[in-house]
Each structure stands twice: as C-alpha cells, then as structure tokens.
Design a protein around this motif. Structure first.
Motif, PDB file in Angstrom:
ATOM      1  N   LYS A 298     -40.804  54.865   1.220  1.00  0.00           N
ATOM      2  CA  LYS A 298     -40.922  55.642   2.455  1.00  0.00           C
ATOM      3  C   LYS A 298     -41.198  57.132   2.208  1.00  0.00           C
ATOM      4  O   LYS A 298     -41.281  57.903   3.151  1.00  0.00           O
ATOM      5  CB  LYS A 298     -39.619  55.524   3.279  1.00  0.00           C
ATOM      6  CG  LYS A 298     -39.257  54.120   3.706  1.00  0.00           C
ATOM      7  CD  LYS A 298     -37.924  54.114   4.445  1.00  0.00           C
ATOM      8  CE  LYS A 298     -37.539  52.730   4.924  1.00  0.00           C
ATOM      9  NZ  LYS A 298     -36.226  52.734   5.616  1.00  0.00           N
ATOM     10  N   ASP A 299     -41.322  57.522   0.949  1.00  0.00           N
ATOM     11  CA  ASP A 299     -41.434  58.952   0.631  1.00  0.00           C
ATOM     12  C   ASP A 299     -42.550  59.649   1.395  1.00  0.00           C
ATOM     13  O   ASP A 299     -42.401  60.810   1.813  1.00  0.00           O
ATOM     14  CB  ASP A 299     -41.655  59.137  -0.876  1.00  0.00           C
ATOM     15  CG  ASP A 299     -40.332  59.180  -1.636  1.00  0.00           C
ATOM     16  OD1 ASP A 299     -39.288  59.399  -0.991  1.00  0.00           O
ATOM     17  OD2 ASP A 299     -40.339  58.999  -2.864  1.00  0.00           O
ATOM     18  N   GLU A 300     -43.660  58.946   1.586  1.00  0.00           N
ATOM     19  CA  GLU A 300     -44.802  59.590   2.241  1.00  0.00           C
ATOM     20  C   GLU A 300     -44.536  59.876   3.717  1.00  0.00           C
ATOM     21  O   GLU A 300     -45.243  60.676   4.342  1.00  0.00           O
ATOM     22  CB  GLU A 300     -46.063  58.723   2.093  1.00  0.00           C
ATOM     23  CG  GLU A 300     -46.083  57.445   2.903  1.00  0.00           C
ATOM     24  CD  GLU A 300     -45.234  56.314   2.312  1.00  0.00           C
ATOM     25  OE1 GLU A 300     -45.143  55.249   2.960  1.00  0.00           O
ATOM     26  OE2 GLU A 300     -44.681  56.505   1.199  1.00  0.00           O
ATOM     27  N   ARG A 301     -43.501  59.251   4.284  1.00  0.00           N
ATOM     28  CA  ARG A 301     -43.171  59.461   5.701  1.00  0.00           C
ATOM     29  C   ARG A 301     -42.169  60.595   5.907  1.00  0.00           C
ATOM     30  O   ARG A 301     -41.936  61.007   7.047  1.00  0.00           O
ATOM     31  CB  ARG A 301     -42.625  58.171   6.315  1.00  0.00           C
ATOM     32  CG  ARG A 301     -43.667  57.061   6.464  1.00  0.00           C
ATOM     33  CD  ARG A 301     -43.007  55.735   6.831  1.00  0.00           C
ATOM     34  NE  ARG A 301     -42.150  55.863   8.005  1.00  0.00           N
ATOM     35  CZ  ARG A 301     -41.148  55.006   8.289  1.00  0.00           C
ATOM     36  NH1 ARG A 301     -40.872  54.006   7.452  1.00  0.00           N
ATOM     37  NH2 ARG A 301     -40.415  55.182   9.361  1.00  0.00           N
ATOM     38  N   VAL A 302     -41.536  61.093   4.834  1.00  0.00           N
ATOM     39  CA  VAL A 302     -40.515  62.136   4.965  1.00  0.00           C
ATOM     40  C   VAL A 302     -41.189  63.472   5.252  1.00  0.00           C
ATOM     41  O   VAL A 302     -41.981  63.970   4.460  1.00  0.00           O
ATOM     42  CB  VAL A 302     -39.644  62.228   3.698  1.00  0.00           C
ATOM     43  CG1 VAL A 302     -38.648  63.377   3.822  1.00  0.00           C
ATOM     44  CG2 VAL A 302     -38.908  60.911   3.457  1.00  0.00           C
ATOM     45  N   VAL A 303     -40.855  64.066   6.402  1.00  0.00           N
ATOM     46  CA  VAL A 303     -41.472  65.341   6.803  1.00  0.00           C
ATOM     47  C   VAL A 303     -40.505  66.513   6.699  1.00  0.00           C
ATOM     48  O   VAL A 303     -40.911  67.667   6.790  1.00  0.00           O
ATOM     49  CB  VAL A 303     -42.022  65.256   8.244  1.00  0.00           C
ATOM     50  CG1 VAL A 303     -43.137  64.227   8.339  1.00  0.00           C
ATOM     51  CG2 VAL A 303     -40.903  64.942   9.251  1.00  0.00           C
ATOM     52  N   PHE A 304     -39.203  66.213   6.510  1.00  0.00           N
ATOM     53  CA  PHE A 304     -38.213  67.284   6.401  1.00  0.00           C
ATOM     54  C   PHE A 304     -36.966  66.727   5.743  1.00  0.00           C
ATOM     55  O   PHE A 304     -36.586  65.583   5.995  1.00  0.00           O
ATOM     56  CB  PHE A 304     -37.866  67.843   7.787  1.00  0.00           C
ATOM     57  CG  PHE A 304     -36.935  69.025   7.756  1.00  0.00           C
ATOM     58  CD1 PHE A 304     -37.424  70.308   7.582  1.00  0.00           C
ATOM     59  CD2 PHE A 304     -35.557  68.853   7.897  1.00  0.00           C
ATOM     60  CE1 PHE A 304     -36.571  71.411   7.549  1.00  0.00           C
ATOM     61  CE2 PHE A 304     -34.691  69.938   7.862  1.00  0.00           C
ATOM     62  CZ  PHE A 304     -35.204  71.226   7.692  1.00  0.00           C
ATOM     63  N   SER A 305     -36.334  67.550   4.905  1.00  0.00           N
ATOM     64  CA  SER A 305     -35.057  67.185   4.289  1.00  0.00           C
ATOM     65  C   SER A 305     -34.107  68.362   4.415  1.00  0.00           C
ATOM     66  O   SER A 305     -34.521  69.523   4.283  1.00  0.00           O
ATOM     67  CB  SER A 305     -35.242  66.842   2.807  1.00  0.00           C
ATOM     68  OG  SER A 305     -36.061  65.709   2.645  1.00  0.00           O
ATOM     69  N   GLY A 306     -32.838  68.085   4.651  1.00  0.00           N
ATOM     70  CA  GLY A 306     -31.868  69.160   4.738  1.00  0.00           C
ATOM     71  C   GLY A 306     -30.507  68.650   5.134  1.00  0.00           C
ATOM     72  O   GLY A 306     -30.330  67.460   5.426  1.00  0.00           O
ATOM     73  N   GLU A 307     -29.529  69.554   5.140  1.00  0.00           N
ATOM     74  CA  GLU A 307     -28.191  69.189   5.580  1.00  0.00           C
ATOM     75  C   GLU A 307     -28.124  69.199   7.109  1.00  0.00           C
ATOM     76  O   GLU A 307     -29.087  69.552   7.789  1.00  0.00           O
ATOM     77  CB  GLU A 307     -27.164  70.123   4.950  1.00  0.00           C
ATOM     78  CG  GLU A 307     -27.110  69.966   3.437  1.00  0.00           C
ATOM     79  CD  GLU A 307     -25.935  70.680   2.798  1.00  0.00           C
ATOM     80  OE1 GLU A 307     -25.257  71.471   3.497  1.00  0.00           O
ATOM     81  OE2 GLU A 307     -25.686  70.442   1.599  1.00  0.00           O
ATOM     82  N   GLN A 308     -26.981  68.810   7.638  1.00  0.00           N
ATOM     83  CA  GLN A 308     -26.873  68.468   9.057  1.00  0.00           C
ATOM     84  C   GLN A 308     -27.367  69.552  10.006  1.00  0.00           C
ATOM     85  O   GLN A 308     -28.185  69.283  10.894  1.00  0.00           O
ATOM     86  CB  GLN A 308     -25.430  68.088   9.387  1.00  0.00           C
ATOM     87  CG  GLN A 308     -25.258  67.537  10.782  1.00  0.00           C
ATOM     88  CD  GLN A 308     -23.874  66.961  11.006  1.00  0.00           C
ATOM     89  OE1 GLN A 308     -23.175  67.370  11.918  1.00  0.00           O
ATOM     90  NE2 GLN A 308     -23.470  66.012  10.172  1.00  0.00           N
TER      91      GLN A 308
ATOM     92  N   ALA B  58     -29.340  72.101   9.543  1.00  0.00           N
ATOM     93  CA  ALA B  58     -30.781  72.333   9.401  1.00  0.00           C
ATOM     94  C   ALA B  58     -31.580  71.206  10.046  1.00  0.00           C
ATOM     95  O   ALA B  58     -32.616  71.451  10.689  1.00  0.00           O
ATOM     96  CB  ALA B  58     -31.144  72.464   7.928  1.00  0.00           C
ATOM     97  N   VAL B  59     -31.114  69.981   9.892  1.00  0.00           N
ATOM     98  CA  VAL B  59     -31.810  68.831  10.485  1.00  0.00           C
ATOM     99  C   VAL B  59     -31.749  68.893  12.008  1.00  0.00           C
ATOM    100  O   VAL B  59     -32.756  68.666  12.694  1.00  0.00           O
ATOM    101  CB  VAL B  59     -31.203  67.509   9.961  1.00  0.00           C
ATOM    102  CG1 VAL B  59     -31.620  66.330  10.833  1.00  0.00           C
ATOM    103  CG2 VAL B  59     -31.636  67.272   8.511  1.00  0.00           C
ATOM    104  N   VAL B  60     -30.579  69.216  12.562  1.00  0.00           N
ATOM    105  CA  VAL B  60     -30.448  69.320  14.015  1.00  0.00           C
ATOM    106  C   VAL B  60     -31.378  70.403  14.556  1.00  0.00           C
ATOM    107  O   VAL B  60     -32.086  70.198  15.550  1.00  0.00           O
ATOM    108  CB  VAL B  60     -28.981  69.605  14.415  1.00  0.00           C
ATOM    109  CG1 VAL B  60     -28.886  69.974  15.900  1.00  0.00           C
ATOM    110  CG2 VAL B  60     -28.099  68.390  14.123  1.00  0.00           C
ATOM    111  N   GLU B  61     -31.403  71.560  13.905  1.00  0.00           N
ATOM    112  CA  GLU B  61     -32.266  72.653  14.355  1.00  0.00           C
ATOM    113  C   GLU B  61     -33.744  72.269  14.265  1.00  0.00           C
ATOM    114  O   GLU B  61     -34.535  72.583  15.156  1.00  0.00           O
ATOM    115  CB  GLU B  61     -31.989  73.909  13.519  1.00  0.00           C
ATOM    116  CG  GLU B  61     -30.632  74.537  13.817  1.00  0.00           C
ATOM    117  CD  GLU B  61     -30.301  75.684  12.886  1.00  0.00           C
ATOM    118  OE1 GLU B  61     -31.143  75.986  11.987  1.00  0.00           O
ATOM    119  OE2 GLU B  61     -29.214  76.284  13.031  1.00  0.00           O
ATOM    120  N   TYR B  62     -34.112  71.586  13.196  1.00  0.00           N
ATOM    121  CA  TYR B  62     -35.504  71.144  13.034  1.00  0.00           C
ATOM    122  C   TYR B  62     -35.894  70.186  14.158  1.00  0.00           C
ATOM    123  O   TYR B  62     -36.975  70.312  14.755  1.00  0.00           O
ATOM    124  CB  TYR B  62     -35.661  70.460  11.673  1.00  0.00           C
ATOM    125  CG  TYR B  62     -37.011  69.800  11.490  1.00  0.00           C
ATOM    126  CD1 TYR B  62     -38.132  70.535  11.120  1.00  0.00           C
ATOM    127  CD2 TYR B  62     -37.158  68.425  11.684  1.00  0.00           C
ATOM    128  CE1 TYR B  62     -39.371  69.929  10.960  1.00  0.00           C
ATOM    129  CE2 TYR B  62     -38.389  67.807  11.537  1.00  0.00           C
ATOM    130  CZ  TYR B  62     -39.494  68.561  11.158  1.00  0.00           C
ATOM    131  OH  TYR B  62     -40.710  67.950  11.005  1.00  0.00           O
TER     132      TYR B  62
END
Length: 367
Positions: free
Chosen positions: A344-354, A356-360
């Motif tokens: 699934k790596d090609e589908r990952v558009v953002f990584s981060g902790e909680q 940062a993910v909520v804000e994104y």
C-alpha cells in the motif's frame, strides 16, 4: 393535526422521534437509531394474520386482526402509543410500508383524541432512502483512509473529525481478534442504517470528503457495504504513527481497563462473575489467533496473560498486562501490518502522529 411526512432527510438529520408499530420480529431484523417499537400486533398475532391473508384474503385477515387486538389488549396498546405521542409531540409513527397498520394506529389514536402523523412509505421507503444516500455520499465525496499499526489511536482520529464514518463504532467492534465488546453487535441492517445516517449528516454539513479507518471487509460480524469497501481499497492512506510505549498503554486501556469495566457494568451484583467473563474474553481472543501466531508463541503469551489476570484479580493492578500486550504487538500485529503496508506504500499521502494527522485531515476536508 400535523401532516404526514415523506421528508426522510429531515427525520434522520434532526433525529426526529419515531414510533415503529411493526411486530417485534420485524423490528429486530432492522430499525433506525433511537426508534421505539410499540407494535400494533405482537409476533404470534402477526403470524396468524399473515396465514389468514394467504388462505382467505385481505378482508378476512383484517377482520382477524381486529378480533385478536380488541378489548383490554387494544386499550393497553393505545395507552402505549398515547404515552409516546405525549412524550414526543413532534414525532411520527410508521409501519413497514406506511399502509394499513400505521393508518389503523392513527385511527385508533384519533378516536382516543390524539391526532398523530405517520411516515409515508414507512420503514421500506426510509430504508431505501438510506441505502441510496450512503451510495451517493461515498461516490460524491472522496474517501481518505486512516491507517497505522495497532494501538496508534486510529479510532481517536475518527472521533475527532466531523466528516468521519465510524465503522467500528457502528459495528460495536474494534475490528480485531480482541475487538468484541461485552454486549452484542448490531445486526447488519442496523449497522448499515447508522452508517448511512452519519454519511448523510457529513454531506449535509458540506464537507469535501469522508474519512474512515482502514478496515477489512468484516468488522466482527458486520460487513462493510461492498461498494464502500471497493472504494476504500483505492483511496489515499494517511498513516498514523505513535511510540511503542504509547501503543501498549492505549491497548491496555482499551482491551483491559475498559473491557473489565464493561463486564462489571453488566454484573454489578457479582464482581467475580464479571471478572471470570472478562478473563474468558481475553483468553478467547488469544485462542482465536493461535494458528497464525503459532502454538509456542501463543502458549507463552497465554502464560503472561494468565499471570496478569491473577495479579489484577488479587490487587486490581493491571500493569502486568503490558507484557503480553507488548508480545502480541511484536510477534503478531506489527509483522502483519508491515506485510499489509508493503502493498500500500504508493497510496500513503501523509504520515504523522495524531495531532498532525487530525490537522492534515481537517485542512483536506476544507479544500
């Protein structure tokens, strides 16, 4: 009298009180959140009327229905409907198709001095509306999928967003071998109805997309609708990260502290019974993954779990549970997720902790 309605959107978005006058067996196969079942006929009466209809026609069936529901039984049911109407003056009643049964309830209520409206088309029309609404929402709004290792708090991200569809919440299951709750899951129709209402609400609020947690097709015994699941497999992934220690602590809270509290709430008069059921729940979860975990690893984790349960029973301290949880992550969940992510790596558009993910995701929903 307020007019009968077919404004299903308003009924669901405003959580308008509704009284379902179908038989209990019909209600148990599918209903809407918060609806109260006050049947015109109980199951045995409905069965008799149905048999009569098949053999003798509608007129004979109606006559039999009036014969079965009369006198004190009729008075009791009118009293129950009247109480609902008094408590919910803005509500509505319905039957399966909005036909004979709901019209008869309306008539009997009117004879008792209460004018109360019904839902035109009944349960069948509202169910069709929700199925169509969910399908439209998932096609009209792009999906974003929150993924990550077990214990990173994906459910917390879902809960923090106004445009999420909470698959695990509606399925009443955490989506893992230890995901069962002390109380049963809803049936499939109830799961789909609740999911559709949440999608309808997100659409109404004008969000630009929908967010879901990465799930398999089955969430416990509930099945993610096929088209929704298909679209989830193509959607971008937002990868949630957290430390190993935090993940163990979060799982300790979910699987141990919260689950013990659930069983204790069901058996407040008997703490020992509650603890026995809780312990059985944990050991059963480990047994379900025995083949994939391997017998030797499973036995080692079981020994850790049984020691932790004994300590918890003796002193109330849950800290010893961290050992088997850490082992479960290291030996089972993390390798499984690593394998799944490799495709699934090609589908990952953002990584981060909680946070940062909520804000994104909040920023993404405003685009």
């Amino acid at each position: 009298m307020r007019a009968n309605t077919d404004d299903f959107r308003r009924l669901f978005l405003q959580s308008v009180p509704m009284m379902d006058v179908r038989a209990p067996v019909e209600f148990s196969k599918g209903a809407f959140p918060g609806v109260v079942n006050q049947p015109l006929m109980i199951d045995t009466e409905r069965q008799q009327v149905g048999t009569c209809y098949k053999h003798s026609g509608q007129d004979a069936a109606i006559a039999l229905g009036h014969k079965l529901v009369h006198g004190e039984i009729k008075e009791q049911r009118i009293a129950a409907w009247s109480a609902f109407a008094a408590a919910n003056p803005e509500g509505y009643l319905y039957c399966f198709r909005g036909g004979l049964r709901s019209q008869l309830v309306q008539q009997w209520l009117a004879e008792a001095g209460i004018e109360y409206p019904r839902v035109v088309g009944g349960y069948k029309a509202m169910r069709r509306f929700l199925i169509d609404s969910l399908e439209k929402a998932v096609h009209d709004l792009p999906l974003n999928i929150v993924a990550g290792l077990t214990g990173t708090g994906k459910t917390e991200v879902i809960a923090a967003l106004g445009n999420s569809l909470d698959l695990e919440g509606h399925a009443h299951h955490r989506g893992s071998s230890f995901g069962r709750h002390a109380t049963p899951q809803p049936n499939q129709v109830d799961f789909e109805n609740a999911l559709a209402i949440e999608a309808l609400d997100a659409t109404e609020k004008g969000f630009a997309d929908l967010v879901l947690e990465d799930e398999g097709r089955m969430v416990g015994s509930c099945t993610v609708p096929l088209e929704l699941f298909r679209l989830m497999q193509q959607a971008p992934l937002i990868w949630l990260e957290d430390s190993f220690v935090n993940r163990v602590t979060r799982i300790l809270g979910d699987y141990v502290v919260d689950m013990h509290a659930e069983f204790s709430a069901l058996h407040p008069e008997n703490p020992e019974t509650a603890f026995d059921l809780f312990a059985e729940h944990l050991t059963g979860g480990l047994l379900r993954i025995r083949k994939r975990l391997g017998g030797e690893k499973q036995q080692a984790l079981l020994a850790c779990m049984e020691y932790a349960l004994a300590e918890q029973r003796r002193s109330g301290d849950v800290d010893a549970h961290r050992d088997w949880i850490a082992g479960l992550l290291t030996d089972y969940y993390d390798p499984m997720y690593a394998y799944q992510r490799s495709g699934k790596d090609e589908r990952v558009v953002f990584s981060g902790e909680q946070q940062a993910v909520v804000e994104y995701l909040e920023e993404r929903s405003r685009r």
